[in-house]
Write an enzyme that holds these catalytic residues in place. Sequence first.
Site, PDB file in Angstrom:
ATOM      1  N   THR A  80     -40.747 -18.986 -56.932  1.00 25.73           N
ATOM      2  CA  THR A  80     -41.021 -17.553 -57.072  1.00 25.73           C
ATOM      3  C   THR A  80     -39.708 -16.777 -57.169  1.00 25.73           C
ATOM      4  O   THR A  80     -39.570 -15.876 -58.010  1.00 25.73           O
ATOM      5  CB  THR A  80     -41.850 -17.054 -55.873  1.00 25.73           C
ATOM      6  N   CYS A 329     -63.773 -15.461 -53.973  1.00 26.95           N
ATOM      7  CA  CYS A 329     -64.132 -15.605 -52.560  1.00 26.95           C
ATOM      8  C   CYS A 329     -63.178 -16.555 -51.833  1.00 26.95           C
ATOM      9  O   CYS A 329     -63.201 -16.636 -50.612  1.00 26.95           O
ATOM     10  CB  CYS A 329     -65.575 -16.076 -52.433  1.00 26.95           C
TER      11      CYS A 329
END
Lengths: 387, 85
Positions: A80, A329
């Site tokens: 990242t 979810c």
Amino acid sequence: MTHATPGTPDRVYLDNGGRAPWHPLARQAFEQALADGWADPRRLHAEGRRAARLLDGAREAIAAVLGARTQEVHFTPSHTASLHAAVASAAAARRRAGTTVVAGAVERAAVLHAARQAAGATGEHKDPVPVDRLGRVDTDAMIAAVQAPGVALAALQHANGEVGTVQPVEAVHDAARAAGVPLLVDAGASVGHVAVPETWDLLAADPADWGGPAGVGVLAARQRVRTSAVGPEDEDPWAPGGVSVPLAFAAAVALQAVEADRAAQETRRRALVERVRAAAARIPDVEVVGDPDDRLPHVATFSFLYVDGEALVTELDRYGFAVGSGSACTASTLEPSHVLAAMGVLTHGNVRIALDRSTDADEIDRFCAVLPGAVGRVRDMLGVGGL
Amino acid sequence: MSDTLVDARGLRCPLPVIRLATAAKGLPAGAELTVLSTDPAAKLDVPAWCRMRGHEHVGTREHHAEAGDGAWEGRDGWAVTVRLN
């Protein structure tokens, strides 16, 4: 063949994308580097020089695999961090040309967020370039976007780590080069698994994905590419304060090790992934996601209609299988995976697996045997029979 | 104008699509249904359901619950309309 039942101790880990177990040689290398390379490589004494030699060796080994010069390879704190720094510093160096960072819609969130930040309050932020149903960026649209005025940088991943689809990096690089725009290639999901293209100006690769350690990233920048450090001044702008020599050395040894039999592992895992995709396709009301052919060899993704993704991940976990999911979810937000959303495929009931080099055919057969029952049980819980 | 309204507001994936499929069961070809949803996944998954089941996705628009709409008053969501084939 054994059948996994709840409570069986032998776990099957199929969530290796971005965090695979360490290659055994990486462990050995780490031990060695702890003994020989613990000192600060920036110091001038014998211990410091020994650590610096290990770090230089690591850089050289990685450069050889990436088709880069040693001095073009930098270590960073994480994948990242590589992507953030690459976007910010390459865009900053071209501020006079513009502030737009052109990116595909299924780039990692780190790239998309960094692109938005690079555009800044005053800059032009363009919507990401759309992808087709298979997850491949619209090449013509990407090329047109790269050639538009005001573009600082273009970003296109080599292959998508969530759905496996390989991107048209070569065509986009040709167009970017003609337009004088540098191209950042996120190869975090592909290095160590498939051959890496040499058509890039900046390339980010992820040791934690290829069987090396987390806590270190790799960013290569061609010498011809201008970058401007965006953080406070530091001796090493890519890893302020310096990088961990043992981690960098273990990452490089892991990459050499996986490259040694990459082609064989690619063929072997491609066959296993084919088996999983075929088994998933036999389950009713499923969408098997990603390009069937031009894809990563170790990633498989599918979405089951009328299935709660979280319930399915939990049910498979109960039977001993660790898998990933892009369903909303299973995320901390309400939003499903931006990759599945951009592709326009079903986002609920999503399962994604990434095979490690240690994943064997027996484990895949057991997974294929358990999957239909697990999907059926989760559907039964929601009472969706006959829909 | 839809024939049937499926109010799936407040439900998370995959429940809005399941409500839609339940409501569609037994309806003739050509029937239109509109799903109201507050779940961002539903606006993606209803068109995917249409494609997988051979139905037609007529359109999606933002839906703002007006005064008098009970607990949903003032809340934003989506209205997705489908035509059965």
